[in-house]
Motif scaffolding. Structure first.
Motif, PDB file in Angstrom:
ATOM      1  N   VAL B  42       0.837  -1.202   0.000  1.00 55.16           N
ATOM      2  CA  VAL B  42       0.000   0.000   0.000  1.00 55.16           C
ATOM      3  C   VAL B  42       0.873   1.254   0.000  1.00 55.16           C
ATOM      4  CG1 VAL B  42      -1.657   1.289   1.358  1.00 55.16           C
ATOM      5  CG2 VAL B  42      -1.922  -1.157   1.108  1.00 55.16           C
ATOM      6  N   LEU B  43       1.899   1.249   0.862  1.00 50.88           N
ATOM      7  CA  LEU B  43       2.790   2.413   0.928  1.00 50.88           C
ATOM      8  C   LEU B  43       3.527   2.609  -0.390  1.00 50.88           C
ATOM      9  CD1 LEU B  43       4.337   2.158   4.481  1.00 50.88           C
ATOM     10  CD2 LEU B  43       2.554   3.662   3.662  1.00 50.88           C
ATOM     11  N   ALA B  46       1.297   4.168  -2.917  1.00 44.45           N
ATOM     12  CA  ALA B  46       1.068   5.582  -2.628  1.00 44.45           C
ATOM     13  C   ALA B  46       2.272   6.415  -3.050  1.00 44.45           C
ATOM     14  CB  ALA B  46       0.777   5.758  -1.137  1.00 44.45           C
ATOM     15  N   SER B  49       2.715   6.450  -6.879  1.00 47.32           N
ATOM     16  CA  SER B  49       1.720   7.251  -7.586  1.00 47.32           C
ATOM     17  C   SER B  49       2.071   8.732  -7.523  1.00 47.32           C
ATOM     18  CB  SER B  49       0.341   7.006  -6.989  1.00 47.32           C
ATOM     19  OG  SER B  49       0.292   7.489  -5.676  1.00 47.32           O
ATOM     20  N   PRO B  55      -1.861  10.653  -8.901  1.00 46.83           N
ATOM     21  CA  PRO B  55      -2.372  10.359  -7.548  1.00 46.83           C
ATOM     22  C   PRO B  55      -3.677   9.563  -7.562  1.00 46.83           C
ATOM     23  CG  PRO B  55      -1.939  12.699  -7.850  1.00 46.83           C
ATOM     24  CD  PRO B  55      -1.883  12.072  -9.184  1.00 46.83           C
ATOM     25  N   LEU B  58      -4.176   6.143  -5.809  1.00 45.42           N
ATOM     26  CA  LEU B  58      -4.406   5.999  -4.369  1.00 45.42           C
ATOM     27  C   LEU B  58      -5.639   5.151  -4.086  1.00 45.42           C
ATOM     28  CD1 LEU B  58      -3.569   9.457  -2.819  1.00 45.42           C
ATOM     29  CD2 LEU B  58      -2.391   7.309  -2.538  1.00 45.42           C
ATOM     30  N   ASP B  59      -6.640   5.173  -5.000  1.00 46.10           N
ATOM     31  CA  ASP B  59      -7.808   4.305  -4.836  1.00 46.10           C
ATOM     32  C   ASP B  59      -7.382   2.853  -4.766  1.00 46.10           C
ATOM     33  OD1 ASP B  59      -9.238   6.535  -4.924  1.00 46.10           O
ATOM     34  OD2 ASP B  59      -9.998   6.292  -6.955  1.00 46.10           O
ATOM     35  N   ALA B  61      -4.545   1.729  -3.754  1.00 41.48           N
ATOM     36  CA  ALA B  61      -3.914   1.476  -2.466  1.00 41.48           C
ATOM     37  C   ALA B  61      -4.970   1.185  -1.404  1.00 41.48           C
ATOM     38  CB  ALA B  61      -3.057   2.672  -2.057  1.00 41.48           C
TER      39      ALA B  61
END
Lengths: 181, 100
Positions: B42-43, B46, B49, B55, B58-59, B61
């Motif tokens: 996840v990180l 983020a 992106s 960005p 991010l969805d 993630a």
């Protein structure tokens, strides 16, 4: 650089999956493998594929494999015929590599996939300068193709996946024991 | 530059979590490694992106975080009960299959 690092991690995970005998640890490592593969696809600008890979590979597959483990066994049996699986895998891999030789170069604008109906779809999706959308009115090309141009195709896929899900749930249901009833 | 350094740090952490999943003697080492690996993914998404200037990833993630949560819940439940269905009324007696 980061792509090579992710690929190296993928190879390390796959090697460990092959080496380990504990099936529970193998399920854990395949979850990690799916996360790695999804990140790699995301970095290759394929977020929809990465989306599917994360949901199916890391989410559903882990749960289904664990349910399978609870019905079968937790240790892998040592196979006596070690050469035959290796031969099958090597032959399949060689056939796949041979098939990629005919494919057009990655990102080639003259590839057949980009020349057939794709320009028409893109011209339909992108609004005209007066803000008028020509046919489907969906701003995302992938969504427009999946949900509108190939709507029946997507409906068929959904039916197939639903059938497969029902079959898997029937297979993984724990048998009711007779002595309790 | 900032994002690149963070990305390399996250990658190093992923390698550490993966090595624990590979080496980990007990089941719980591997479960923790899987959970941590999902968090690091996840990180990584983020950071990447923002690094490539998109960005909207991010969805993804967020979806990864949810999938990771559900997966870890399922794994822990399996490791406690030994199965998924027909949970007994008093939890944790491990009737058959049993905890690992």
């Amino acid at each position: 650089m980061i792509l090579i690092a992710l690929l190296a991690l993928l190879v390390a995970t796959a090697w460990t999956v092959v080496r380990l005998r504990s099936l529970f640890a193998t399920v854990m490592l395949t979850g990690i493998y799916s996360f790695l593969g999804a990140s790699w696809m995301l970095l290759l600008d394929a977020p929809d594929v990465a989306f599917t890979e994360a949901a199916v590979g890391a989410g559903i597959s882990t749960v289904i494999m664990l349910a399978t483990l609870s019905l079968t066994t937790r240790e892998e049996k040592v196979c006596r015929f070690r050469v035959l699986p290796l031969l099958v895998v090597v032959a399949t891999g060689a056939a796949l590599v041979y098939a990629t030789l005919d494919m057009p170069v990655h990102g080639d604008p003259a590839a057949p996939a980009h020349l057939h109906v794709a320009p028409e779809y893109i011209a339909d999706v992108v609004p005209t300068p007066d803000g008028e959308v020509l046919q489907v009115g969906i701003p995302n090309v992938v969504t427009a193709v999946l949900a509108s141009y190939r709507g029946y195709d997507t409906l068929g896929e959904t039916v197939v996946i639903f059938t497969a899900g029902v079959a898997v749930m029937l297979l993984l249901r724990r048998p009711r024991r007779e002595d309790e009833s | 530059m900032k994002f690149a350094i963070v990305m390399i740090a996250v990658l190093v952490t992923m390698v550490l979590a993966l090595s624990r999943a590979i080496a980990g003697p007990t089941v719980f080492d591997r479960i923790l490694a899987l959970n941590m690996f999902g968090t690091k993914t996840v990180l990584l998404i983020a950071v990447v992106s923002f690094l490539v200037g998109r960005p909207d990833f991010l969805d993804l993630a967020l979806v990864y975080a949810l999938v990771n949560f559900i997966g870890v819940i399922a794994v822990l439940r399996y490791s406690q009960h030994g199965h998924f269905g027909d949970v007994p009324a008093d939890p944790g007696d491990g009737e058959d299959g049993g905890p690992i």
